[in-house]
Scaffold this active site. Structure first.
Site, PDB file in Angstrom:
ATOM      1  N   SER A  72     -22.283  54.519  18.840  1.00 20.83           N
ATOM      2  CA  SER A  72     -23.538  55.422  18.110  1.00 20.83           C
ATOM      3  C   SER A  72     -23.838  53.329  17.296  1.00 20.83           C
ATOM      4  O   SER A  72     -22.852  52.564  17.135  1.00 20.83           O
ATOM      5  CB  SER A  72     -23.184  56.071  16.704  1.00 20.83           C
ATOM      6  OG  SER A  72     -22.636  57.225  17.565  1.00 20.83           O
TER       7      SER A  72
HETATM    8  N1  SAH Z   1     -18.163  58.776  17.219  1.00 22.74           N
HETATM    9  C1  SAH Z   1     -18.579  57.711  18.435  1.00 22.74           C
HETATM   10  C2  SAH Z   1     -19.778  58.585  19.877  1.00 22.74           C
HETATM   11  C3  SAH Z   1     -19.174  58.670  20.441  1.00 22.74           C
HETATM   12  S1  SAH Z   1     -20.240  59.287  21.484  1.00 22.74           S
HETATM   13  C4  SAH Z   1     -18.724  56.066  17.793  1.00 22.74           C
HETATM   14  O1  SAH Z   1     -17.708  55.850  16.565  1.00 22.74           O
HETATM   15  O2  SAH Z   1     -19.680  55.826  18.341  1.00 22.74           O
HETATM   16  C5  SAH Z   1     -19.769  61.203  20.784  1.00 22.74           C
HETATM   17  C6  SAH Z   1     -18.616  61.593  22.067  1.00 22.74           C
HETATM   18  O3  SAH Z   1     -18.940  63.273  22.311  1.00 22.74           O
HETATM   19  C7  SAH Z   1     -18.625  61.118  23.276  1.00 22.74           C
HETATM   20  O4  SAH Z   1     -17.400  60.566  23.467  1.00 22.74           O
HETATM   21  C8  SAH Z   1     -18.431  62.920  23.959  1.00 22.74           C
HETATM   22  O5  SAH Z   1     -17.384  62.721  25.296  1.00 22.74           O
HETATM   23  C9  SAH Z   1     -17.647  63.197  22.808  1.00 22.74           C
HETATM   24  N2  SAH Z   1     -18.112  65.464  22.707  1.00 22.74           N
HETATM   25  C10 SAH Z   1     -19.028  65.463  23.984  1.00 22.74           C
HETATM   26  N3  SAH Z   1     -18.545  67.375  23.364  1.00 22.74           N
HETATM   27  C11 SAH Z   1     -17.806  66.943  22.727  1.00 22.74           C
HETATM   28  C12 SAH Z   1     -17.090  68.239  22.474  1.00 22.74           C
HETATM   29  N4  SAH Z   1     -17.506  69.737  22.487  1.00 22.74           N
HETATM   30  N5  SAH Z   1     -15.495  68.226  21.881  1.00 22.74           N
HETATM   31  C13 SAH Z   1     -15.303  66.807  21.490  1.00 22.74           C
HETATM   32  N6  SAH Z   1     -15.801  66.043  22.085  1.00 22.74           N
HETATM   33  C14 SAH Z   1     -17.425  65.955  22.593  1.00 22.74           C
END
Ligand code: SAH
Length: 228
Positions: A72
């Site tokens: 993010s």
């Molecule tokens: N928190 C991260 C952002 C990751 S992007 C940061 O610090 O930058 C969002 C993440 O959510 C992705 O890796 C994706 O695989 C995960 N995601 C999407 N749907 C999900 C679900 N149902 N359960 C768990 N993770 C999920």
């Protein structure tokens, strides 16, 4: 001391100066909680990225982390964190028990670990879950437990005073809302791939929730199932 200087020179674009510039940008964009600004200064975002992207780590951008997912944007990480801790000004750890959905590479979890006694973070893609684990180990962060799984199936006995979604559902699943304690707060992007709003939901009691819209955002979608 010489070692420090050499190390800084080697890091170049990841030096403290570069980080300070990011903090200035975040303040200009309205992040005012000093605790959050310090956290973004202190957690080395470049360590969460592949080497080829590390030099861009302190630009206010979301960047690819593999598997079509992104880390993010610092502004969004700061904004969501600021909102979760805003009610508690005076305790060192304003949050007690935090759930994050969508660990990705673990950056937001690392930031949350500074403000919460305990963080649980869940990720549906095995390779990202593993990457996050090694990133948090490197930084010796010990109060985050990582779960590999689909948050739509999430069934925890545990209750949380704060929940952060890093992926956007079309609607926040009931099961997730019900794992908030009364008075607990959930922050999430909600919407589809065209339009999403960042919303803050406060649980008043079992039947009553307060919804507040914060601003328009764009996150990757929350998806079903796992990729092992
Ligand atoms: N928190 C991260 C952002 C990751 S992007 C940061 O610090 O930058 C969002 C993440 O959510 C992705 O890796 C994706 O695989 C995960 N995601 C999407 N749907 C999900 C679900 N149902 N359960 C768990 N993770 C999920």
């Amino acid at each position: 001391m010489v070692g420090e200087i050499e190390k800084d020179r080697g890091l170049g674009m990841t030096s403290m100066r570069t980080r300070e510039r990011l903090l200035e940008r975040l303040s200009e964009k309205g992040i005012s909680d000093v605790r959050v600004l310090e956290a973004l200064r202190d957690i080395p975002r470049h360590l969460f990225l592949d080497e080829a992207l590390a030099s861009r780590a302190y630009e206010d951008l979301s960047l690819p982390i593999g598997n079509q997912q992104t880390i993010s944007q610092p502004y969004i990480v700061a904004r969501m964190t600021e909102i979760l801790i805003q009610e508690e000004r005076f305790t060192q750890k304003p949050l007690k028990n935090t759930l994050e959905i969508g660990t990705g590479c673990g950056y937001q979890a690392a930031i949350l670990s500074l403000f919460s006694n305990k963080v649980t973070s869940i990720e549906r893609i095995r390779s990202l879950h593993d990457k996050a684990k090694s990133n948090l180990d490197k930084l010796k962060i010990r109060n985050v437990s990582l779960i590999f799984g689909d948050a739509y199936d999430f069934l925890e006995e545990d209750k949380f005073d704060s929940i952060l979604l890093a992926a956007a559902p079309e609607e926040v699943p009931e099961k997730i809302l019900s794992s908030l304690i009364n008075g607990g707060r959930l922050i999430a992007p909600v919407g589809n791939n065209k339009k999403q709003d960042l919303v803050l939901i406060t649980k008043i009691d079992k039947e009553n929730y307060k919804h507040e819209r914060i601003e328009e955002v764009l996150f990757v979608p929350m998806l079903d199932g796992v990729i092992d």
